[in-house]
Design a protein around this motif. Structure first.
Motif, PDB file in Angstrom:
ATOM      1  N   PRO A 144     108.242 167.494 -11.139  1.00 17.20           N
ATOM      2  CA  PRO A 144     107.748 166.270 -10.690  1.00 17.20           C
ATOM      3  C   PRO A 144     108.794 165.536  -9.878  1.00 17.20           C
ATOM      4  O   PRO A 144     109.936 165.852  -9.588  1.00 17.20           O
ATOM      5  N   PRO A 145     108.075 164.276  -9.011  1.00 17.72           N
ATOM      6  CA  PRO A 145     108.719 163.844  -8.087  1.00 17.72           C
ATOM      7  C   PRO A 145     110.040 163.231  -8.464  1.00 17.72           C
ATOM      8  O   PRO A 145     111.076 162.795  -7.857  1.00 17.72           O
ATOM      9  N   ASN A 146     110.161 162.667  -9.878  1.00 16.62           N
ATOM     10  CA  ASN A 146     111.468 162.037 -10.325  1.00 16.62           C
ATOM     11  C   ASN A 146     111.322 162.318 -12.043  1.00 16.62           C
ATOM     12  O   ASN A 146     110.442 163.091 -12.350  1.00 16.62           O
ATOM     13  N   ASN A 147     112.425 161.899 -12.749  1.00 14.93           N
ATOM     14  CA  ASN A 147     112.554 162.080 -14.152  1.00 14.93           C
ATOM     15  C   ASN A 147     112.053 161.075 -14.846  1.00 14.93           C
ATOM     16  O   ASN A 147     112.282 161.106 -16.165  1.00 14.93           O
ATOM     17  N   TRP A 148     111.062 160.280 -14.505  1.00 16.39           N
ATOM     18  CA  TRP A 148     110.513 159.103 -15.436  1.00 16.39           C
ATOM     19  C   TRP A 148     109.946 159.654 -16.443  1.00 16.39           C
ATOM     20  O   TRP A 148     108.928 160.570 -16.412  1.00 16.39           O
ATOM     21  N   ARG A 149     110.092 159.147 -17.643  1.00 11.02           N
ATOM     22  CA  ARG A 149     109.495 159.435 -18.771  1.00 11.02           C
ATOM     23  C   ARG A 149     108.418 158.414 -19.187  1.00 11.02           C
ATOM     24  O   ARG A 149     108.470 157.156 -19.035  1.00 11.02           O
ATOM     25  N   SER A 150     107.235 159.350 -19.745  1.00  7.46           N
ATOM     26  CA  SER A 150     106.076 158.080 -19.905  1.00  7.46           C
ATOM     27  C   SER A 150     106.462 157.446 -21.208  1.00  7.46           C
ATOM     28  O   SER A 150     107.131 157.594 -21.885  1.00  7.46           O
ATOM     29  N   VAL A 151     105.670 156.118 -21.580  1.00  8.40           N
ATOM     30  CA  VAL A 151     105.948 155.437 -22.538  1.00  8.40           C
ATOM     31  C   VAL A 151     105.530 156.438 -23.771  1.00  8.40           C
ATOM     32  O   VAL A 151     105.951 156.032 -24.661  1.00  8.40           O
ATOM     33  N   GLY A 153     106.061 159.580 -24.201  1.00  8.39           N
ATOM     34  CA  GLY A 153     106.720 160.957 -24.123  1.00  8.39           C
ATOM     35  C   GLY A 153     106.421 161.764 -23.045  1.00  8.39           C
ATOM     36  O   GLY A 153     105.282 161.840 -22.693  1.00  8.39           O
ATOM     37  N   GLY A 154     107.287 162.521 -22.698  1.00 17.94           N
ATOM     38  CA  GLY A 154     106.848 163.494 -21.503  1.00 17.94           C
ATOM     39  C   GLY A 154     106.864 162.966 -20.282  1.00 17.94           C
ATOM     40  O   GLY A 154     107.302 161.973 -20.156  1.00 17.94           O
ATOM     41  N   ASP A 230     114.692 166.591 -20.163  1.00 20.74           N
ATOM     42  CA  ASP A 230     114.208 166.600 -18.589  1.00 20.74           C
ATOM     43  C   ASP A 230     113.666 165.122 -18.162  1.00 20.74           C
ATOM     44  O   ASP A 230     113.599 164.904 -16.935  1.00 20.74           O
ATOM     45  N   THR A 231     113.440 164.341 -19.155  1.00 18.30           N
ATOM     46  CA  THR A 231     112.736 162.959 -18.700  1.00 18.30           C
ATOM     47  C   THR A 231     113.746 161.888 -19.246  1.00 18.30           C
ATOM     48  O   THR A 231     114.448 162.216 -20.218  1.00 18.30           O
ATOM     49  N   GLN A 232     113.603 160.756 -18.636  1.00 17.64           N
ATOM     50  CA  GLN A 232     114.625 159.840 -18.860  1.00 17.64           C
ATOM     51  C   GLN A 232     113.802 158.462 -19.074  1.00 17.64           C
ATOM     52  O   GLN A 232     112.643 158.270 -18.389  1.00 17.64           O
ATOM     53  N   VAL A 233     114.080 157.494 -20.076  1.00 21.90           N
ATOM     54  CA  VAL A 233     113.653 156.163 -19.971  1.00 21.90           C
ATOM     55  C   VAL A 233     113.725 155.372 -18.642  1.00 21.90           C
ATOM     56  O   VAL A 233     114.893 155.521 -18.034  1.00 21.90           O
ATOM     57  N   ALA A 234     112.602 154.916 -18.126  1.00 20.27           N
ATOM     58  CA  ALA A 234     112.703 154.473 -16.933  1.00 20.27           C
ATOM     59  C   ALA A 234     112.230 152.922 -16.499  1.00 20.27           C
ATOM     60  O   ALA A 234     111.877 152.721 -15.545  1.00 20.27           O
ATOM     61  N   PHE A 235     112.092 152.247 -17.733  1.00 22.67           N
ATOM     62  CA  PHE A 235     111.573 150.804 -17.515  1.00 22.67           C
ATOM     63  C   PHE A 235     112.108 150.091 -16.536  1.00 22.67           C
ATOM     64  O   PHE A 235     111.526 149.274 -15.960  1.00 22.67           O
ATOM     65  N   SER A 236     113.611 150.151 -16.163  1.00 20.53           N
ATOM     66  CA  SER A 236     114.298 149.213 -15.174  1.00 20.53           C
ATOM     67  C   SER A 236     113.760 149.646 -13.867  1.00 20.53           C
ATOM     68  O   SER A 236     113.758 148.941 -13.130  1.00 20.53           O
ATOM     69  N   LEU A 237     113.017 150.793 -13.730  1.00 22.00           N
ATOM     70  CA  LEU A 237     112.428 151.437 -12.170  1.00 22.00           C
ATOM     71  C   LEU A 237     110.918 150.916 -12.182  1.00 22.00           C
ATOM     72  O   LEU A 237     110.427 150.997 -11.119  1.00 22.00           O
ATOM     73  N   SER A 405     101.294 158.276 -32.091  1.00 23.39           N
ATOM     74  CA  SER A 405     101.966 158.849 -33.469  1.00 23.39           C
ATOM     75  C   SER A 405     101.903 160.350 -33.288  1.00 23.39           C
ATOM     76  O   SER A 405     102.762 160.855 -33.647  1.00 23.39           O
ATOM     77  N   THR A 406     100.738 160.752 -32.710  1.00 28.07           N
ATOM     78  CA  THR A 406     100.566 162.167 -32.734  1.00 28.07           C
ATOM     79  C   THR A 406     101.530 163.000 -31.771  1.00 28.07           C
ATOM     80  O   THR A 406     102.019 163.915 -31.933  1.00 28.07           O
ATOM     81  N   ASN A 407     101.797 162.224 -30.622  1.00 32.94           N
ATOM     82  CA  ASN A 407     102.630 162.802 -29.653  1.00 32.94           C
ATOM     83  C   ASN A 407     103.976 162.999 -30.231  1.00 32.94           C
ATOM     84  O   ASN A 407     104.665 163.925 -30.051  1.00 32.94           O
ATOM     85  N   TYR A 408     104.272 161.722 -30.960  1.00 37.54           N
ATOM     86  CA  TYR A 408     105.615 162.097 -31.456  1.00 37.54           C
ATOM     87  C   TYR A 408     105.882 162.881 -32.624  1.00 37.54           C
ATOM     88  O   TYR A 408     106.891 163.916 -32.581  1.00 37.54           O
ATOM     89  N   TYR A 409     105.049 163.230 -33.569  1.00 37.53           N
ATOM     90  CA  TYR A 409     104.813 164.054 -34.608  1.00 37.53           C
ATOM     91  C   TYR A 409     104.946 165.528 -34.149  1.00 37.53           C
ATOM     92  O   TYR A 409     105.731 166.390 -34.459  1.00 37.53           O
ATOM     93  N   HIS A 410     104.074 165.793 -32.892  1.00 37.34           N
ATOM     94  CA  HIS A 410     103.884 167.187 -32.609  1.00 37.34           C
ATOM     95  C   HIS A 410     105.418 167.588 -31.758  1.00 37.34           C
ATOM     96  O   HIS A 410     105.700 168.626 -31.817  1.00 37.34           O
ATOM     97  N   MET A 411     105.964 166.388 -31.167  1.00 37.46           N
ATOM     98  CA  MET A 411     107.060 166.760 -30.367  1.00 37.46           C
ATOM     99  C   MET A 411     108.518 167.107 -31.446  1.00 37.46           C
ATOM    100  O   MET A 411     109.063 168.085 -31.081  1.00 37.46           O
ATOM    101  N   VAL A 412     108.352 166.602 -32.592  1.00 39.05           N
ATOM    102  CA  VAL A 412     109.374 166.813 -33.576  1.00 39.05           C
ATOM    103  C   VAL A 412     109.069 168.011 -34.223  1.00 39.05           C
ATOM    104  O   VAL A 412     110.307 168.950 -34.113  1.00 39.05           O
TER     105      VAL A 412
END
Length: 575
Positions: A144-151, A153-154, A230-237, A405-412
């Protein structure tokens, strides 16, 4: 300026409605607009002034309506545009105002604008969304163009095979971000999403993710805070970007023609100065915003669920409360008061106690007193007024429907290789913090489906809470000692003493006390003292010097040396 002369929305109490879960009128298991209309007399009886309807627009419902496919249509299971016109008129005839959710950081991927945008790189609407080419490593691998993480996840970027570029989605893949840099986009938003409804008589908007419209134009990588990801929290951007205040003033120019109220959802804006840039009356941007300091207490930094249960202290709650109340001190800004909404777990389960019926009722009343004595425009979420709580701990994962909720549980599950201990920890986190808890059907009665749907109807889209037989509107309406009756009492008191509770200044007392939260509310008329026991055991509290008169107790009308478990009291200070 007297309270009477202030803007109408300052001394208003707003009741938030989540359409899917409020009232099912036709037995299909989903709440709807006619269901809301059928309960307007109940809503008016609470003493509120405004209703806020969460998204009722047409949508494929990947994020419960926050993925809008047509701003000028209603999601068919909810009803029609004509039903909305009936609702608007029915509110106004009862002296209620109505505001809608304005979701314009992104649309659904099924919106005709995005369909045209992704049709080709030469589409006239290509620039209506945020498209970027891929990065390629030395080995030729695409990224991807940068490492921003979706709210949720991913990666915040999704590859589009047909046009060989990525599009930005700060939320789920089905929610592509609009390109607010494009003047045509902004004008289309104002016409289709705002004026279409303002002309029908709506009184304003709750503005979703209001500070995300302007992104950092460099689209640089976010700082590495999760080294293994691979992704990082990016709220500041992607929050509070360089043109955001220009956009807000432009939006306000449209709203001002209708004297429309606005309340913006403002995450990741931690400073008073940052908030004031949006809500200062002189700036002509937003009337008020939701800051999330209080409801974010105890959440994890990388993922909100990655935390210990009840991972907050009362001094921390005091600090963030004072920060929100300080907006009034020497400024022309305004603020909001809330501890529940559609994106939060239930406040009694988070900040009170749902261990026993006695503690649940006591803490629900104490939290009602807390919320009703803080300055600003007050927001109450459906079911909060009867003390609804989180889903039971023994509910299985398949009862949870929300994408967060479901995204987090499936990620774990994926990252832990199905480790039972880690999955159990994930379930505990969901049971404490999931958005699903606010979305359980409204508990109207002890009947099947909690009176949300007719008994003979389809199964409700979410299971009704097991405790609806004891916690419901019908049982509480006839009980003068119920949570509902206390909420009504506190909302009347809020209006009667508006100079203190709506417009007064806040002075924190005994900041480091770990169990009792006490503060003064001051006005030109004098002072009142609020003392709240946030614990399950009796507590002494230090009264300020002066003669006190008990105005109200959430436990019983009598003088005692100590506060009962989860008791709240308000005193007037007579000298």
């Amino acid at each position: 300026m007297s309270a009477v002369q202030e803007k109408w929305w300052k001394n208003s109490i707003v009741y938030q409605i989540y359409p899917a879960s409020f009232k099912d009128s036709n037995g299909d298991g989903i709440g709807d607009v006619p269901g809301i209309i059928s309960q307007l007399d109940y809503i008016a009886s609470l003493g509120v002034d405004v209703i806020w309807i969460c998204p009722m627009y047409d949508s494929p419902q990947h994020d419960m309506g926050y993925d809008v496919s047509d701003y000028e249509k209603v999601y068919p299971p909810y009803g029609t545009v004509e039903d909305m016109e009936t609702l608007i008129a029915a509110c106004h005839s009862r002296g209620l105002r109505i505001i809608l959710d304005l979701v314009v950081n992104h649309t659904s991927h099924e919106h005709k604008w995005f369909q045209e945008s992704r049709s080709s790189k030469t589409s006239p609407k290509r620039d209506w969304y945020i498209w970027k080419p891929a990065k390629y490593g030395a080995n030729g691998n695409r990224s991807p163009p940068n490492n921003w993480r979706s709210v949720f996840g991913g990666s915040a970027w999704e590859w589009d095979e047909a046009t060989q570029e990525y599009y930005l989605h700060l939320f789920c893949v089905e929610q592509p971000d609009l390109n607010w840099e494009n003047t045509e986009v902004r004008q289309a938003v104002y016409t289709s999403a705002m004026e279409f409804w303002l002309k029908k008589g709506v009184d304003g908007f709750r503005v979703d993710t209001v500070n995300m419209y302007s992104k950092d134009p460099a689209y640089a990588d976010a700082p590495i805070t999760s080294p293994g990801s691979d992704t990082q929290v990016a709220f500041s951007l992607f929050c509070n970007g360089p043109r955001i205040h220009e956009y807000m003033r432009e939006m306000n120019d449209v709203l001002a023609k209708y004297d429309a109220m606005t309340v913006g959802e403002l995450p990741s804006t931690p400073t008073l100065e940052g908030v004031l840039r949006y809500v200062s009356a002189a700036e002509k941007q937003l009337n008020m915003v939701f800051s999330f300091d209080t409801v974010d207490l105890g959440m994890g930094k990388d993922y909100k669920f990655l935390t210990k249960l009840r991972n907050w202290t009362l001094p921390e709650l005091k600090t963030v409360t004072r920060r929100g109340q300080d907006i009034f001190n020497g400024t022309d800004g305004w603020t909001t008061v809330f501890i529940e909404n559609h994106d939060q777990a239930r406040s009694v389960s988070r900040f009170g106690s749902d261990k026993t019926p006695e503690l649940r009722e006591a803490s629900a009343k104490m939290l009602a007193m807390f919320q009703c004595t803080l300055s600003g425009t007050q927001f109450v979420y459906q079911g909060q007024e009867i003390g609804m709580v989180n889903a039971p701990e023994d509910w299985a994962f398949d009862e949870y429907k929300d994408i967060d909720s479901t995204n987090y549980y499936h990620m774990v599950r994926e990252m832990s290789n199905n480790d039972p201990a880690q999955l159990e920890t994930a379930m505990q986190a969901l049971q404490h913090l999931a958005r699903d808890h606010a979305r359980l059907p409204m508990q109207w009665s002890a009947e099947a489906n909690a009176g949300f749907s007719p008994e003979s109807s389809a199964k409700p889209w979410m299971r009704a809470h097991d405790n609806h037989t004891e916690i419901n509107v019908r049982a509480q309406e006839s009980d003068s000692s119920s949570v509902l009756s206390f909420w009504k009492k506190m909302m009347r008191l809020r209006k009667e003493y508006a100079e203190f509770f709506v417009f007064g200044t806040f002075e924190l007392l005994d900041e480091q006390h770990g169990e009792v939260f006490s503060y003064l509310k001051r006005s030109k008329e004098g002072s009142v003292l609020v003392a709240l026991n946030f614990s399950e055991v009796p507590q002494d509290f230090e009264k300020p010097v002066g003669e006190l008169k008990l105005l109200v107790s959430s436990a019983e009308e009598s003088e005692r040396a100590e506060l009962k478990p989860f008791e709240g009291r308000i005193y007037t200070i007579l000298n």
